[in-house]
Design a protein around this motif. Sequence first.
Motif, short mmCIF file in Angstrom:
data_model
loop_
_atom_site.label_atom_id
_atom_site.label_comp_id
_atom_site.label_asym_id
_atom_site.label_seq_id
_atom_site.Cartn_x
_atom_site.Cartn_y
_atom_site.Cartn_z
N PRO A 95 47.09 21.56 31.13
CA PRO A 95 47.30 23.00 31.34
C PRO A 95 46.81 23.39 32.73
O PRO A 95 45.87 22.79 33.26
N THR A 100 42.55 27.38 40.81
CA THR A 100 41.38 27.60 41.69
C THR A 100 40.18 26.76 41.26
O THR A 100 39.11 26.86 41.85
N SER A 161 36.39 34.07 42.59
CA SER A 161 37.84 33.86 42.72
C SER A 161 38.62 34.89 41.90
O SER A 161 39.82 34.72 41.67
N SER A 166 43.00 32.73 36.75
CA SER A 166 43.59 33.25 35.51
C SER A 166 42.54 33.36 34.41
O SER A 166 41.55 32.61 34.39
#
Length: 511
Positions: A95, A100, A161, A166
């Motif tokens: 996945p 980042t 970040s 996400s």
Amino acid sequence: MATTAPHTPEGRARTPGGPGARERTPAALAALVPRLREICGADGVLTDLSQRRVYESDGLTYHRSTPGVVVMPTTTDQVASVIRLCAEHGVPYVPRGAGTGLSAGALPHSEGVLLVTSRMRRILEIDLDNECAVVEPGVANLDITRAAAPHGYYYAPDPSSQQVCSVGGNVAENSGGAHCLKYGFTVNHVRGLEIVTPSGEIVELGGKAPGAHGYDLIGAFVGSEGTLGVATRITVSLTRAPEKTVTLLSAFTSLDAGGQAVSAIIAAGVLPSAIEMMDALAIEAAERAVACDYPAGAAAVLVVELDGPAVEVDAQLERVTALCADAGSFETRAASGAEERALIWKGRKSAFAAVGRISPAYIVQDGVVPRTALGEVLGRIAALSAESGIRVANVFHAGDGNLHPLVLFDDAEPGAGERAEEVSGAILDLCIEHGGSITGEHGVGVDKACKMPRMYDDASLETFDLFRRAFDPAGIANPEKLLPTPRLCGERPGVRTGVHPLVQSGEAEQF
Ligand SMILES: Cc1cc2nc3c(=O)[nH]c(=O)nc-3n(C[C@H](O)[C@H](O)[C@H](O)COP(=O)(O)OP(=O)(O)OC[C@H]3O[C@@H](n4cnc5c(N)ncnc54)[C@H](O)[C@@H]3O)c2cc1C
């Protein structure tokens, strides 16, 4: 993104499933491409080498591997169908959120599927009555706060970040951030998860109501680095915005004095929402990169943030200013407004990238020690640096002992990369020696999997493995990450076989 500069990219590139970057999608995988296109649509499957190469590393560019095929599903059902197909054919999948990560957790498998969640980025619900939000995994962390802010709420976990990383990646890494000292890590803010297991089953864990009975499977999933399944829908708590927030910058002539101020603040019973520390090298880099106007001549600065009811914050501000002065601060100033506050944080949050201004290459390390050991460990890091001639810049979450030493070196100098790696490894040893851990918040990934036996004995690693295999008996979910598979980093990989040591000793039963 190059938070860690690759010093010898070609020589060091690692490819799970085979040496070197694979130019062609392997035949067995290529045979699945038509099915993958049926599931995700033609535009949701990337097979061209140039397109696949975009995904060859995450933020840790030191490790690289070209994915066999990249898929970008848009729904949970598509994720489940892709994973069922992988399970049926024994194909590994990895996945990936925004990429980042700094431990090569999303490093692709050259003979597998890279499952990217970037097209699953809808905020499905902002539920103010229940003070929560329901989001898809590809949503950027900061976008939750942006959606909640007009209602007087925000999403508390704030990795540096946060503009791009996400929420799915945050869940998988149990991400932290500057404000975790007071508000906790991602795990403290996830109430519910919809996951697709490595066999392709869609499972709900938790929901909108906080708390659960029985085994804490959300707790187990958060931080599992994609090894237990893919999070496809995430319910997170929203936090009410505080009445008042003050950001304070305090400068010291030594790291030690800064450390004493941190201890004094905590000992006084003040719980700031953040206490960050930067040393002289990190300050120099940040100044050069973003002109953040930190006090000249500081050997260390503290960024302290206080939030809460206005009267409480005002009283704490006075107390903290006095405590910093007592510890030897030569200048302490509170940001006068939003602009100054943003500039103070800009210096801190840009620090990783900023060291590029003072060094051609660097390694971002991540370890944690009990707060009380900070002074001793920082002293030992300085000694290591002096002995090796490798400069180390320190930027860290002083409040919770989470260190991010930036190990600087010149990649043009023969042997410098190896010496930097040695220093970087020795820093982790120091963390373990002082009762800490090999990772504070950046995860284990591929990068530190082989370091796990330094912290855990065989029985513990076997227990982790048994747990992982309960979700993923075929070993297809993000293989070669998190746990040293094979155990001795160098053996042939495979599914765990044999009897668990605790079972063998009669201390546990296996059913
Ligand atoms: C400049 C910079 C600053 C950073 N600051 C911080 C910080 O302050 N605190 C901190 O904790 N981290 C920080 N990080 C590290 C990184 O941002 C976090 O680890 C983040 O959570 C990674 O999210 P991502 O979407 O980029 O995940 P990726 O890098 O894409 O993936 C990370 C891991 O999550 C898995 N994964 C991704 N999506 C899913 C999913 N939906 N389901 C299951 N598994 C999944 C991947 O397989 C991989 O193992 C920083 C990184 C950078 C580059």
